[in-house]
Design an enzyme around this catalytic site. Structure first.
Site, PDB file in Angstrom:
ATOM      1  CD  GLU A 157       0.473 -27.178 -25.840  1.00 44.92           C
ATOM      2  OE1 GLU A 157       0.217 -26.834 -24.682  1.00 44.92           O
ATOM      3  OE2 GLU A 157      -0.077 -28.174 -26.388  1.00 44.92           O
ATOM      4  CG  ASN A 195      -6.110 -29.352 -24.695  1.00 40.94           C
ATOM      5  OD1 ASN A 195      -6.794 -28.329 -24.547  1.00 40.94           O
ATOM      6  ND2 ASN A 195      -5.931 -29.912 -25.876  1.00 40.94           N
TER       7      ASN A 195
END
Ligand code: NAI
Length: 511
Positions: A157, A195
Site C-alpha cells: 500500500e 486493515n
C-alpha cells in the site's frame, strides 16, 4: 506512468526486525545497493545472515542463479549509524510502531540525507500525515506498507498523507512495481485499505458466534468450503494472534471516532484477557496441544429423499448451477413455468429453498406466510462448492427441512446448519466486506480496482469484494444490507452511499 528509482540508487532500511529484513531482501534482490540500520547492531547482523542464507536457498532451488544470489547478498551492507545512510535515495523505516519514535528518526535523518531523498514508512496504523508533520520537507514522505512475510506477499500500500507529493507517491509505486510487487495507491486514513476493509471478516464471524449460530469449526468450514476463503475467520485470528488482531480492531474503532461499524468483540477481548492468544500461546478459539483432536464442523447426516417432485423456480446462474448439480446427482428436476414471485430457488412438496436476502428464515416465513422455509447461504461458486450452509425457519417442519437437506446432499454437498441468524455467514460477511470497500472508494481512499487488488493480494481473498458485489448483484446486496440494518436496528449495517447510488442507476463497480 510511474517511474521507478534506478537500480543503482541506494535504498536504506531502518529497523531490521521481521519487516525490515524482508524489505531489505526484496530491495537487494531487485538490484539496489541496500544499507540496513537498527539500534541493535546484533539484529542487523542476524538479519543479513538470514537474508544471505535465504538467497542461497533460492539458488539451491533454482529460483535464482548462484551468481545472482551472491551478487544480491553482496549488495547488502550493515550501517552502524544513521549518518551512514547519507547517500540513500530512498529510506524505508520499519521500526517500532510509535509515532514519537518514528518522527524522531525521520527528523534526525533529514539533517543527514539530501533533500531529494524519499522517506517511506512501513507503519501499519499510524497516520502518514502525522509522521510527516514534524518534517522540514513533509512532501517527501509516503507510506510504503508491506505485508508479512514481505518476500512472499505481493501487496504494497503506497500511502499519501495530506502533505505527500503525488510525484513521490508515483515513484514509490513504480519502485514497488519494479520490485515485483502489486502496489496500490491509498490516502492516509485509519487502517488504510486492507486493515480497514478486512475488519468485517472477523467481526461478522464473531457476531454470529456470539449469537450462537454455530460453533467456530462450522463457521470456519462454511467460510472456507462455501465462501472460498483460504482460512476461516477463527483459525485466521488464531494465526494472527488475538492480541494483535484485537489491538488493530480497537485502533481502527477509535480512529474512526467509535463508528459502530468497527465495534470490537467482547469474545475476543476475553481471549486476550485469558492469555489465549491463538497458535503462539497454544490456545485461542482452538487448542493446539498435540493430544487434542481438532473439532469437526457440524455436517448433517444423510437424509432420505422425499417423493415429491423437485421444482426449480429461478433461471439465474445459481439456479442453473443447482439444477446441474442435482441432475449429476441423479435427481430429475422440473422447471416452473413462471418464476415464483416470492423468489424461491426450488421447492419440493411444501419445502421451499431461498437464497438468503438478509432476513432470518423465521422472518421470511412470516412475511411469505409460508412455514416450510429454508435458506441457503452464499457460495463463491455454487458449481464448485463442497459445503453449503442452510438455516430453517422456526415454523419449518422437520420433514420439509430433511427434504431440502437430502436434495443438497444428492447434489454432492456437505450441509451445515446455522441457527437462524439474519444474513447467515458467507452472505453477511461478503456484504459487509463489499460495503466497507465501497465506502473506501466513495471517500476517495482508493479506486475500485485497488480496493479489490488490495484484498486479493494482501489477505488472499478469493475475489475482490467489489467484483463479488457485482456478481451478487447490487440490488440484492442492498436488500441484504437493508434487512440487516432493519433487523438489528444498528448503524453498523448502514448501506454505503456508493452502493445505494449504483443500485439506483443500475451501474456496476467494474464496467
Ligand atoms: P520488529 O519488532 O520485528 O522490529 C523492529 C526493529 O526496529 C527492531 O529490530 C528494533 O531494534 C528496531 N528499532 C526500534 N526502534 C528503533 C530506532 N529508533 N532506530 C532504529 N531501529 C529501531 O517489528 P516489525 O514487526 O518488523 O514491525 C516494524 C514496523 O512494521 C512497525 O511499524 C509495524 O507496525 C509495521 N508492520 C508490521 C507488520 C507485521 O506483520 N509485523 C506488517 C506490516 C507493517
Amino acid at each position: 506512468m510511474s517511474v521507478a528509482l534506478p537500480r543503482s540508487a541506494t535504498v536504506a532500511v531502518i529497523g531490521s526486525g521481521a519487516m525490515g529484513a524482508g524489505i531489505a531482501q526484496v530491495a537487494a534482490a531487485a538490484g539496489h545497493p541496500v544499507l540496513l540500520f537498527d539500534t541493535r547492531p546484533e539484529a542487523v547482523a542476524a538479519a543479513l545472515k538470514n537474508i544471505r542464507a535465504m538467497f542461497g536457498k533460492l539458488a539451491q532451488k533454482g529460483k535464482m542463479s548462484e551468481a545472482d544470489a551472491d551478487a544480491a547478498g553482496a549488495r547488502l551492507q550493515a550501517a552502524d549509524s544513521l549518518a551512514a545512510l547519507r547517500d540513500a535515495a530512498l529510506v524505508v523505516e520499519a521500526i517500532v510502531e510509535n509515532l514519537d519514535v518514528k518522527r524522531k528518526v525521520f527528523a534526525d535523518l533529514e539533517a543527514i540525507v539530501a533533500d531529494t531523498c524519499i522517506f517511506a514508512s512501513n507503519t501499519s496504523s499510524i497516520s502518514i500525515t502525522s509522521i510527516g508533520a514534524a518534517l522540514r520537507l513533509p512532501q517527501r514522505l509516503v507510506g510504503m506498507h508491506f505485508f508479512n512475510p514481505v518476500p512472499l506477499m505481493a501487496l504494497v500500500e503506497v500511502i499519501s498523507g495530506l502533505a505527500s507529493d503525488a510525484a513521490i507517491a508515483a515513484q514509490v509505486y513504480g519502485t514497488a512495481l519494479a520490485w515485483g510487487k502489486n502496489p496500490v495507491h491509498t490516502r492516509s486514513t485509519p487502517g488504510f485499505i486492507v486493515n480497514r476493509v478486512a475488519r468485517p471478516y472477523y467481526a461478522e464471524a464473531l457476531r454470529i458466534l456470539n449469537e450462537q449460530a454455530a460453533d467456530v469449526a462450522t463457521i470456519d468450514a462454511v467460510l472456507r468450503e462455501a465462501g472460498g476463503f483460504r482460512m476461516g475467520p477463527f483459525e485466521l485470528m488464531d494465526l494472527i494472534g488475538h492480541d494483535v488482531n484485537f489491538a488493530v480492531t480497537q485502533s481502527v474503532f477509535h480512529a474512526y471516532f467509535c463508528d459502530p461499524r468497527f465495534t470490537p468483540s467482547l469474545i475476543q477481548q476475553e481471549l486476550v484477557n485469558a492469555g489465549f492468544l491463538g497458535r503462539k500461546s497454544g490456545r485461542g478459539f482452538y487448542r493446539y496441544e498435540s493430544d487434542v483432536n481438532a473439532p469437526q464442523p457440524h455436517t448433517e447426516t444423510a437424509q432420505t429423499r422425499a417423493t415429491a417432485p423437485v421444482v426449480v423456480h429461478g433461471k439465474g446462474k445459481l439456479a442453473q448451477a443447482l439444477v446441474a448439480r442435482l441432475e449429476t446427482g441423479g435427481v430429475s428436476v422440473e422447471h416452473a413455468s413462471a418464476i415464483d414471485n416470492d423468489g424461491a430457488l426450488l421447492s419440493c412438496g411444501s419445502a421451499r429453498l431461498y437464497l438468503t436476502d438478509g432476513r432470518s428464515a423465521t422472518g421470511r416465513a412470516r412475511d411469505n406466510q409460508h412455514a416450510d422455509t429454508i435458506l441457503l447461504d452464499l457460495t463463491l461458486d455454487f458449481s464448485q462448492a463442497t459445503r453449503v450452509a442452510v438455516s430453517r425457519a422456526d415454523q419449518c417442519s422437520a420433514t420439509a427441512y430433511a427434504a431440502v437437506v437430502a436434495l443438497l446432499q444428492a447434489a454432492g454437498l456437505a450441509v451445515s446448519r446455522l441457527d437462524d441468524v439474519p444474513g447467515m455467514a458467507v452472505m453477511r460477511t461478503v456484504a459487509m466486506l463489499a460495503n466497507e470497500a465501497a465506502d473506501t472508494v466513495n471517500q476517495g481512499v482508493c479506486t475500485v480496482a485497488d480496493a479489490d487488488m488490495a484484498m486479493q493480494k494482501g489477505v488472499n481473498y478469493p475475489r475482490g469484494p467489489l467484483a463479488w458485489a457485482d456478481a451478487i448483484g447490487l440490488s440484492r446486496l442492498s436488500t441484504v444490507l437493508g434487512h440487516l440494518a432493519a433487523g438489528y436496528g444498528e448503524d453498523r449495517y448502514r448501506i454505503s452511499p456508493l452502493i445505494q447510488r449504483k443500485t439506483a442507476s443500475g451501474a456496476l463497480f467494474h464496467v
